[in-house]
Scaffold this motif. Structure first.
Motif, PDB file in Angstrom:
ATOM      1  N   VAL A   1       0.833  -1.205   0.000  1.00  0.00           N
ATOM      2  CA  VAL A   1       0.000   0.000   0.000  1.00  0.00           C
ATOM      3  C   VAL A   1       0.867   1.253   0.000  1.00  0.00           C
ATOM      4  O   VAL A   1       0.479   2.303  -0.519  1.00  0.00           O
ATOM      5  CB  VAL A   1      -0.963  -0.002   1.206  1.00  0.00           C
ATOM      6  N   ASN A   2       2.083   1.147   0.542  1.00  0.00           N
ATOM      7  CA  ASN A   2       2.989   2.301   0.599  1.00  0.00           C
ATOM      8  C   ASN A   2       3.279   2.875  -0.776  1.00  0.00           C
ATOM      9  O   ASN A   2       3.379   4.102  -0.947  1.00  0.00           O
ATOM     10  CB  ASN A   2       4.295   1.889   1.285  1.00  0.00           C
ATOM     11  N   VAL A   3       3.407   2.015  -1.780  1.00  0.00           N
ATOM     12  CA  VAL A   3       3.671   2.490  -3.144  1.00  0.00           C
ATOM     13  C   VAL A   3       2.545   3.404  -3.607  1.00  0.00           C
ATOM     14  O   VAL A   3       2.781   4.455  -4.220  1.00  0.00           O
ATOM     15  CB  VAL A   3       3.817   1.298  -4.102  1.00  0.00           C
TER      16      VAL A   3
ATOM     17  N   PRO B   1      -6.653  -3.357   4.390  1.00  0.00           N
ATOM     18  CA  PRO B   1      -6.312  -3.170   2.982  1.00  0.00           C
ATOM     19  C   PRO B   1      -4.944  -3.743   2.612  1.00  0.00           C
ATOM     20  O   PRO B   1      -4.731  -4.139   1.468  1.00  0.00           O
ATOM     21  CB  PRO B   1      -6.333  -1.643   2.808  1.00  0.00           C
ATOM     22  N   VAL B   2      -4.022  -3.814   3.564  1.00  0.00           N
ATOM     23  CA  VAL B   2      -2.697  -4.358   3.281  1.00  0.00           C
ATOM     24  C   VAL B   2      -2.794  -5.848   2.963  1.00  0.00           C
ATOM     25  O   VAL B   2      -2.300  -6.316   1.933  1.00  0.00           O
ATOM     26  CB  VAL B   2      -1.739  -4.123   4.464  1.00  0.00           C
ATOM     27  N   THR B   3      -3.437  -6.603   3.844  1.00  0.00           N
ATOM     28  CA  THR B   3      -3.581  -8.040   3.630  1.00  0.00           C
ATOM     29  C   THR B   3      -4.435  -8.344   2.411  1.00  0.00           C
ATOM     30  O   THR B   3      -4.110  -9.229   1.607  1.00  0.00           O
ATOM     31  CB  THR B   3      -4.205  -8.707   4.865  1.00  0.00           C
ATOM     32  N   LEU B   4      -5.537  -7.617   2.256  1.00  0.00           N
ATOM     33  CA  LEU B   4      -6.442  -7.869   1.133  1.00  0.00           C
ATOM     34  C   LEU B   4      -5.758  -7.587  -0.202  1.00  0.00           C
ATOM     35  O   LEU B   4      -5.886  -8.363  -1.160  1.00  0.00           O
ATOM     36  CB  LEU B   4      -7.702  -7.021   1.273  1.00  0.00           C
ATOM     37  N   LEU B   5      -5.012  -6.461  -0.277  1.00  0.00           N
ATOM     38  CA  LEU B   5      -4.312  -6.136  -1.517  1.00  0.00           C
ATOM     39  C   LEU B   5      -3.221  -7.161  -1.802  1.00  0.00           C
ATOM     40  O   LEU B   5      -3.079  -7.632  -2.939  1.00  0.00           O
ATOM     41  CB  LEU B   5      -3.699  -4.734  -1.418  1.00  0.00           C
TER      42      LEU B   5
END
Length: 316
Positions: free
Chosen positions: A118-120, A169-173
């Motif tokens: 997500v950082n990107v 959102p991190v795990t899902l993405l």
């Protein structure tokens, strides 16, 4: 009397312009490039199984194993699991301990800047906000992430399930990128799109810097981490503001930069992501990676001419 460095302020739209002129484009973006390669490599370890049938890392960022032998458990997932009251397997305890030990070494929130996918997107949202000329926004306390973290643990305790992972959102993405469940209507992409739009139009760096409970959890580990950034050459700082423009947690810079002779130049705040971007964009080589016990500083330099920035106005 020692001459003071000449001050040249750079803009948010080109924070690396002086660094590019002084060090070259590659050196002015070295740590950023290495971070992107690290994020791709982390994803590649999980993709090795689906793509070539060799499972280097199996699972997701929430829970995984290296070659099916060495377990890793996200610390926030582990705490939520404890809160549910269910018994945990030995591998969960070992996996959590290994990750805590790893990030205690390299920096707790290094996960946010060197691994998290997500950082990107949030970095891209930050750049988009600047290029659109958007200013201001909703003021959100950085303590809000602690409330979200507490709420995630409390809901897990009440419901008996690992609550945050249902909407993380991190795990899902990461799951969709690894297992190929990529389509516009998915929950992961809906959440990620919401985060990007939120960061652009509502609050600058609103998600990672103010709300994400994973960042809060890794920030706790980061308070004791060994690897640190130091403003060891802070006497050379000419207050160009480049480091403040690029730092995702700019409040951590001031104590190290502005401290007195007896104050440590090391950034000890657990919220520092160890992204190294301040090292990249500083044309006076103020910052460097070191360890938390390194209190060394450099003597004040004589004033030097500023590098020409005319050929690098588009640098970011």
């Amino acid at each position: 009397m020692t001459a003071q460095p000449i001050r040249t302020v750079v803009g948010k739209d080109a924070p690396a312009v002086l660094a590019v002129a002084a060090k070259g484009r590659l050196a002015a973006h070295k740590w950023l490039i290495l971070r992107r390669l690290s994020q791709l490599a982390a994803l590649g370890l999980f993709l090795s199984g689906p793509l070539v049938g060799v499972w280097v890392m199996k699972g997701t960022l929430a829970s995984s194993s290296l070659f099916g032998v060495v377990p890793f458990t996200d610390p926030l997932v582990f705490v939520q699991s404890l809160a549910t009251g269910h018994g945990l397997a030995a591998t969960a305890w070992i996996g959590a301990a290994l990750l805590v030990a790893l990030y205690a070494l390299v920096g707790g929130r290094a996960f946010c800047s060197w691994v998290c996918p997500v950082n990107v997107l949030t970095d891209a949202a930050h750049r988009a906000r600047i290029r659109l000329g958007l200013k201001g926004g909703v003021a959100i306390s950085r303590n809000a992430r602690w409330w979200v973290l507490a709420a995630a643990v409390a809901v897990s305790a009440v419901t008996g399930v690992i609550a945050w992972e249902a909407v993380n959102p991190v795990t899902l993405l990461h799951r969709e990128l690894v297992f190929g469940i990529v389509f516009a209507g998915s929950l992961a992409w809906t959440l990620v799109l919401g985060i990007v739009l939120f960061d652009i139009f509502v609050a600058n760096r609103g998600w990672c810097g103010h709300l994400c409970p994973m960042g809060a959890a890794y920030g706790l580990i980061g308070r004791l981490s060994l690897t640190r950034v130091s403003a060891r050459n802070r006497a050379a700082c000419d207050q160009c503001l480049a480091c403040y423009h690029v730092c995702p947690e700019p409040q951590v810079l001031t104590p190290a930069l502005k401290g007195g002779a007896t104050d440590t130049p090391v950034i000890t705040d657990g919220e520092c992501t160890n992204c190294g971007r301040c090292i990249d964009v500083c044309h006076r080589h103020v910052f460097a990676f070191t360890h938390r016990f390194d209190r060394s500083t450099a003597a004040a330099p004589a004033a030097a001419p500023e590098p020409s920035a005319h050929a690098s106005q588009g640098s970011v």
